[in-house]
Design a protein around this motif. Sequence first.
Motif, PDB file in Angstrom:
ATOM      1  N   HIS A   1       0.706  -0.804  -0.028  1.00  0.00           N
ATOM      2  CA  HIS A   1      -0.124   0.144   0.028  1.00  0.00           C
ATOM      3  C   HIS A   1       0.915   1.182  -0.045  1.00  0.00           C
ATOM      4  CE1 HIS A   1      -3.225   2.674   1.030  1.00  0.00           C
ATOM      5  NE2 HIS A   1      -4.108   2.246   1.296  1.00  0.00           N
ATOM      6  N   ALA A   2       0.586   2.275  -1.359  1.00  0.00           N
ATOM      7  CA  ALA A   2       1.660   2.986  -0.681  1.00  0.00           C
ATOM      8  C   ALA A   2       2.179   4.223  -0.239  1.00  0.00           C
ATOM      9  CB  ALA A   2       1.563   3.453  -1.844  1.00  0.00           C
ATOM     10  N   GLY A   3       0.198   4.126   0.978  1.00  0.00           N
ATOM     11  CA  GLY A   3       0.212   5.215   2.024  1.00  0.00           C
ATOM     12  C   GLY A   3       0.605   4.474   3.594  1.00  0.00           C
ATOM     13  N   VAL A   4       0.082   3.317   4.044  1.00  0.00           N
ATOM     14  CA  VAL A   4      -0.051   2.692   4.857  1.00  0.00           C
ATOM     15  C   VAL A   4       1.351   2.663   4.873  1.00  0.00           C
ATOM     16  CG1 VAL A   4      -0.867   0.606   6.207  1.00  0.00           C
ATOM     17  CG2 VAL A   4      -2.529   2.382   4.953  1.00  0.00           C
ATOM     18  N   GLU A   5       2.490   1.244   4.002  1.00  0.00           N
ATOM     19  CA  GLU A   5       2.970   0.694   4.366  1.00  0.00           C
ATOM     20  C   GLU A   5       4.352   0.897   2.871  1.00  0.00           C
ATOM     21  OE1 GLU A   5       2.705  -3.630   5.663  1.00  0.00           O
ATOM     22  OE2 GLU A   5       1.511  -3.554   2.978  1.00  0.00           O
ATOM     23  N   PRO A   6       4.373   2.216   2.862  1.00  0.00           N
ATOM     24  CA  PRO A   6       5.833   2.224   1.557  1.00  0.00           C
ATOM     25  C   PRO A   6       6.284   2.196   1.589  1.00  0.00           C
ATOM     26  CG  PRO A   6       5.253   4.926   2.639  1.00  0.00           C
ATOM     27  CD  PRO A   6       4.322   3.609   3.493  1.00  0.00           C
ATOM     28  N   ASP A   7       7.496   1.613   2.646  1.00  0.00           N
ATOM     29  CA  ASP A   7       8.278   0.978   3.170  1.00  0.00           C
ATOM     30  C   ASP A   7       8.493  -0.722   2.688  1.00  0.00           C
ATOM     31  OD1 ASP A   7       6.793   0.889   5.455  1.00  0.00           O
ATOM     32  OD2 ASP A   7       8.482   0.368   6.414  1.00  0.00           O
ATOM     33  N   SER A   8       7.949  -0.907   2.724  1.00  0.00           N
ATOM     34  CA  SER A   8       6.980  -2.052   2.659  1.00  0.00           C
ATOM     35  C   SER A   8       7.426  -2.638   1.404  1.00  0.00           C
ATOM     36  CB  SER A   8       5.969  -2.979   3.082  1.00  0.00           C
ATOM     37  OG  SER A   8       5.788  -2.857   4.776  1.00  0.00           O
ATOM     38  N   GLY A   9       7.153  -2.183   0.509  1.00  0.00           N
ATOM     39  CA  GLY A   9       7.313  -2.404  -1.285  1.00  0.00           C
ATOM     40  C   GLY A   9       8.492  -2.493  -1.517  1.00  0.00           C
ATOM     41  N   ASN A  10       8.778  -3.508  -2.762  1.00  0.00           N
ATOM     42  CA  ASN A  10      10.105  -3.220  -4.175  1.00  0.00           C
ATOM     43  C   ASN A  10       9.356  -3.044  -5.790  1.00  0.00           C
ATOM     44  OD1 ASN A  10      12.117  -3.865  -1.394  1.00  0.00           O
ATOM     45  ND2 ASN A  10      11.622  -6.129  -2.413  1.00  0.00           N
ATOM     46  N   ASN A  11       9.660  -1.075  -5.191  1.00  0.00           N
ATOM     47  CA  ASN A  11       8.928  -1.127  -6.592  1.00  0.00           C
ATOM     48  C   ASN A  11       9.387  -1.815  -8.131  1.00  0.00           C
ATOM     49  OD1 ASN A  11       7.639   0.760  -8.237  1.00  0.00           O
ATOM     50  ND2 ASN A  11       7.213   2.312  -6.718  1.00  0.00           N
ATOM     51  N   SER A  12       9.262  -2.320  -8.632  1.00  0.00           N
ATOM     52  CA  SER A  12       9.235  -2.786  -9.912  1.00  0.00           C
ATOM     53  C   SER A  12       9.157  -1.776 -11.281  1.00  0.00           C
ATOM     54  CB  SER A  12       8.679  -3.300 -10.422  1.00  0.00           C
ATOM     55  OG  SER A  12       8.619  -4.560  -9.738  1.00  0.00           O
TER      56      SER A  12
ATOM     57  N   VAL B   1      -0.411   1.798  -5.414  1.00  0.00           N
ATOM     58  CA  VAL B   1      -0.128   0.637  -4.724  1.00  0.00           C
ATOM     59  C   VAL B   1       0.929   0.702  -5.715  1.00  0.00           C
ATOM     60  CG1 VAL B   1      -0.708  -1.470  -5.870  1.00  0.00           C
ATOM     61  CG2 VAL B   1      -2.592  -0.537  -5.422  1.00  0.00           C
ATOM     62  N   ILE B   2       1.980   0.232  -4.025  1.00  0.00           N
ATOM     63  CA  ILE B   2       3.540   0.082  -5.025  1.00  0.00           C
ATOM     64  C   ILE B   2       3.403  -1.063  -6.044  1.00  0.00           C
ATOM     65  CG2 ILE B   2       6.070  -0.121  -4.628  1.00  0.00           C
ATOM     66  CD1 ILE B   2       5.433   1.283  -1.825  1.00  0.00           C
ATOM     67  N   ALA B   3       4.293  -0.712  -7.259  1.00  0.00           N
ATOM     68  CA  ALA B   3       4.300  -1.563  -8.545  1.00  0.00           C
ATOM     69  C   ALA B   3       5.136  -2.903  -8.291  1.00  0.00           C
ATOM     70  CB  ALA B   3       4.590  -1.126  -9.925  1.00  0.00           C
ATOM     71  N   ASP B   4       4.343  -3.922  -8.397  1.00  0.00           N
ATOM     72  CA  ASP B   4       5.336  -5.351  -8.396  1.00  0.00           C
ATOM     73  C   ASP B   4       6.070  -6.405  -9.644  1.00  0.00           C
ATOM     74  OD1 ASP B   4       2.506  -6.155  -8.653  1.00  0.00           O
ATOM     75  OD2 ASP B   4       3.226  -7.576  -7.373  1.00  0.00           O
ATOM     76  N   THR B   5       5.614  -5.104 -10.361  1.00  0.00           N
ATOM     77  CA  THR B   5       5.843  -6.018 -11.765  1.00  0.00           C
ATOM     78  C   THR B   5       6.216  -5.108 -13.045  1.00  0.00           C
ATOM     79  OG1 THR B   5       3.700  -6.322 -12.943  1.00  0.00           O
ATOM     80  CG2 THR B   5       4.553  -7.994 -11.561  1.00  0.00           C
TER      81      THR B   5
END
Length: 427
Positions: free
Chosen positions: A235-246, A283-287
Amino acid sequence: MTDIQQKLTATRRKFHRFPEVGFTEFITTYEIYKTLKPMNYTLYLGDDVLLRSARVGVPGKEAFLHSYKRAAEYGVPEDFLDYVKEGTTGVIATLDTGKPGPHFAARFDIDGLPITESADEDHIPKKEDFKSLHEGEMHACGHDGHITTGLFLAEYINAEKDNLKGRFTLIFQPAEESVRGAKSVVEKGWLDDVDYFFSGHLGIRNLPVGTVSAGTTDFLASSKFDVKFTGKSAHAGVEPDSGNNSLLAASAAALNLNAIARHGKGRTRINTGTLSAGSGRNVIADTAFMEIETRGETTELNHYMYKKAKTVIQAAADMYENEAEIIDMGEAPNAACSKELIETVKEAVKHNSRIKDLKETLPLGASEDVTMMMERVLEKNGKATYMLFPFALKYGHHHPKFDLDESVLHVAVSTYIDIVNWLMKNG
């Protein structure tokens, strides 16, 4: 318009109506086969044409299913479709005169492009009702004219077979665009014992009809490849640090690919043609997916660009904690035409009244997988050349309004016929 010009025009326009992209040329293959069948050729289809495992850039199941259904609706018989339905398209026609002589081979590419043809009223295929019937696919490079040239050459060889000597192999090759199809034909062994190999292209140079180039220079070696980045969604607002942005990984790659240092020993090119990523604004892009190509004045220079590109892509993936998968989609080496065969063409067409300006060579300035065939012929001590048949280009190749000046067809056919006749006397 002469009878032969009318027939050439009608044939080209027939094929123009049903363009099919590489390895889905089901209708095209059938129509070529149907035209050649009454002649004295031995015809090869399916896995006899190409080595299935050597293909690259093969479409997915959905594309095959769509093309299969379309071909069945067109009227291609089911038993014929069984030969080609998994992308083993193309036709090879051979004729052995039974008399000692050279092995002559010629290649004609048959695929279309994923381009939507113009519907503007000033576009002649639209105006004269032979525009593509296949939405999103078009003969925007003149391969419909190449097919026509090959079929009329086949007709001539068949009619004159009793006056000819040696063997003839005519290759109607699938999937030239994005340099995908030649390798699989080469690896099947069709070029291994050829004495004289010819191919060519209509257009390319903006010159009057009647100009013919006996050879071609300036082939650019090329590699085509796709890249898939896989990261981690969040989630781009709640947990931006948890994503790995493709999306960012792919963007970093796209920008830095253009920053690769060009080589001092010759021309090099790189292009990112497409980039798609993500599923929503929050949504932080995962692909992410990219389509890329490199080119070089020599095979070595192209390899330099490809190697550097892989380094950039992996670094971009590492920076954003992504996995990067590189999928090879096509390759063409650099090649040079045989000087002896250039001289042969010049001698053969000396008295051809349709040729107004005979040039020794013209530059291509692009990539063509025919170079794989040329390279194999030369390796086996044969000779090879690639001719150009220019005409006044109103729009460039791969443009939605590209069209042939159909009078160039007679120039091309007559050139091939002159070459055959010269080789029968002197080869």
